[in-house]
Design a protein around this motif. Structure first.
Motif, PDB file in Angstrom:
ATOM      1  N   TYR A  91      -8.905   2.351  -2.542  1.00 15.85           N
ATOM      2  CA  TYR A  91      -8.160   3.347  -1.785  1.00 15.85           C
ATOM      3  C   TYR A  91      -8.972   3.867  -0.607  1.00 15.85           C
ATOM      4  CZ  TYR A  91     -11.118   6.501  -4.512  1.00 15.85           C
ATOM      5  OH  TYR A  91     -12.204   7.121  -5.090  1.00 15.85           O
ATOM      6  N   THR A  92      -8.279   4.531   0.302  1.00 16.53           N
ATOM      7  CA  THR A  92      -8.936   5.249   1.389  1.00 16.53           C
ATOM      8  C   THR A  92      -8.511   6.709   1.319  1.00 16.53           C
ATOM      9  OG1 THR A  92      -7.160   4.775   2.976  1.00 16.53           O
ATOM     10  CG2 THR A  92      -9.049   3.259   2.945  1.00 16.53           C
TER      11      THR A  92
ATOM     12  N   ILE B 283      -8.208   0.546  -8.717  1.00 18.01           N
ATOM     13  CA  ILE B 283      -7.512   0.605  -7.433  1.00 18.01           C
ATOM     14  C   ILE B 283      -8.571   0.742  -6.344  1.00 18.01           C
ATOM     15  CG2 ILE B 283      -5.288   1.516  -8.183  1.00 18.01           C
ATOM     16  CD1 ILE B 283      -6.325   4.333  -7.402  1.00 18.01           C
TER      17      ILE B 283
ATOM     18  N   PRO C 298       0.826  -1.217   0.000  1.00 17.18           N
ATOM     19  CA  PRO C 298       0.000   0.000   0.000  1.00 17.18           C
ATOM     20  C   PRO C 298       0.859   1.264   0.000  1.00 17.18           C
ATOM     21  CG  PRO C 298      -0.904  -1.605   1.503  1.00 17.18           C
ATOM     22  CD  PRO C 298       0.434  -2.139   1.053  1.00 17.18           C
TER      23      PRO C 298
ATOM     24  N   GLU D  75       0.938   5.344   0.688  1.00 12.45           N
ATOM     25  CA  GLU D  75       0.246   6.424   1.398  1.00 12.45           C
ATOM     26  C   GLU D  75       0.899   7.763   1.098  1.00 12.45           C
ATOM     27  OE1 GLU D  75      -1.269   5.740   5.486  1.00 12.45           O
ATOM     28  OE2 GLU D  75       0.027   7.428   6.017  1.00 12.45           O
TER      29      GLU D  75
ATOM     30  N   MET E 286      -4.947   9.417  -7.705  1.00  9.29           N
ATOM     31  CA  MET E 286      -5.117   9.902  -6.334  1.00  9.29           C
ATOM     32  C   MET E 286      -4.748  11.376  -6.217  1.00  9.29           C
ATOM     33  SD  MET E 286      -6.548   7.384  -5.016  1.00  9.29           S
ATOM     34  CE  MET E 286      -6.780   8.180  -3.433  1.00  9.29           C
TER      35      MET E 286
ATOM     36  N   LYS F  95     -13.713   5.145   1.783  1.00 11.25           N
ATOM     37  CA  LYS F  95     -12.969   4.214   0.931  1.00 11.25           C
ATOM     38  C   LYS F  95     -13.668   4.152  -0.411  1.00 11.25           C
ATOM     39  CE  LYS F  95     -15.140   0.010   2.660  1.00 11.25           C
ATOM     40  NZ  LYS F  95     -14.955  -1.179   3.447  1.00 11.25           N
TER      41      LYS F  95
ATOM     42  N   THR G 168      -4.142   9.914   1.710  1.00  9.95           N
ATOM     43  CA  THR G 168      -4.694   8.886   0.825  1.00  9.95           C
ATOM     44  C   THR G 168      -3.823   7.646   0.906  1.00  9.95           C
ATOM     45  OG1 THR G 168      -3.433   9.592  -1.124  1.00  9.95           O
ATOM     46  CG2 THR G 168      -5.595  10.613  -0.784  1.00  9.95           C
ATOM     47  N   LYS G 169      -4.469   6.516   0.736  1.00 11.19           N
ATOM     48  CA  LYS G 169      -3.715   5.252   0.704  1.00 11.19           C
ATOM     49  C   LYS G 169      -4.292   4.395  -0.414  1.00 11.19           C
ATOM     50  CE  LYS G 169      -2.251   3.044   4.417  1.00 11.19           C
ATOM     51  NZ  LYS G 169      -2.250   2.210   5.640  1.00 11.19           N
ATOM     52  N   ILE G 170      -3.431   4.023  -1.359  1.00 16.04           N
ATOM     53  CA  ILE G 170      -3.816   3.068  -2.394  1.00 16.04           C
ATOM     54  C   ILE G 170      -3.613   1.695  -1.762  1.00 16.04           C
ATOM     55  CG2 ILE G 170      -3.377   2.184  -4.706  1.00 16.04           C
ATOM     56  CD1 ILE G 170      -2.110   4.977  -5.329  1.00 16.04           C
TER      57      ILE G 170
END
Length: 152
Positions: A83-84, A81, A15, A17, A130, A64, A98-100
């Motif tokens: 993501y959050t 993807i 992941p 970020e 993102m 998310k 952001t986190k993929i």
């Protein structure tokens, strides 16, 4: 001699970020939070995108989502993807993290499936996707809004 497939050169996906702090001049925490929450309401409209957590007192919203970032050369397999997005708000500021989480493929024949080895070009598309979302949040939250009640 063994044969090496293309995955040999690619490390397994981890992941990714990123964090950006944005100034929202002259706006208190409550209003920054409200604008962020409105952005989520307008942007997260598909069943695949949801707000997982929100706390107006703390000033945090976490959502998310799933984003399409392209397809294979023949257009048969769609690249996505998961993501959050976490936004923390304070007076005059917000922090967008952001986190993929992972990459998935969808060929329309079966449920989307995770992809563990990601070529750099696909990862770059995910990072750009993102960054565009972060820019959209920044534009949305920092744009001055007039009193809409008087316009109708």
């Amino acid at each position: 001699m063994g044969m090496c497939l293309s995955q040999c050169a690619m490390p397994q996906y981890t992941p990714l970020e990123t964090t950006k702090v944005v100034t929202v001049s002259g706006v208190n925490q409550k209003e920054v939070f409200n604008r962020c929450r409105q952005w989520f309401s307008e942007y997260f409209v598909s069943g695949e995108s949801v707000v997982d957590y929100e706390d107006a007192q703390v000033g945090t919203v976490i959502g998310k989502g799933v984003g399409k970032i392209g397809s294979d050369p023949l257009g048969i397999i769609a690249y996505h993807i998961r993501y959050t997005i976490r936004i923390d708000t304070k007076d005059g500021r917000m922090k967008i993290t952001t986190k993929i989480l992972n990459h998935t493929n969808n060929d329309g024949q079966r449920a989307p499936y995770d992809v563990n080895y990601i070529p750099q070009s696909r990862n770059d598309k995910a990072v750009r996707h993102m960054a565009e979302i972060v820019s959209e949040i920044e534009r949305y939250v920092t744009t001055t809004r007039g009193d809409s009640s008087s316009s109708w």
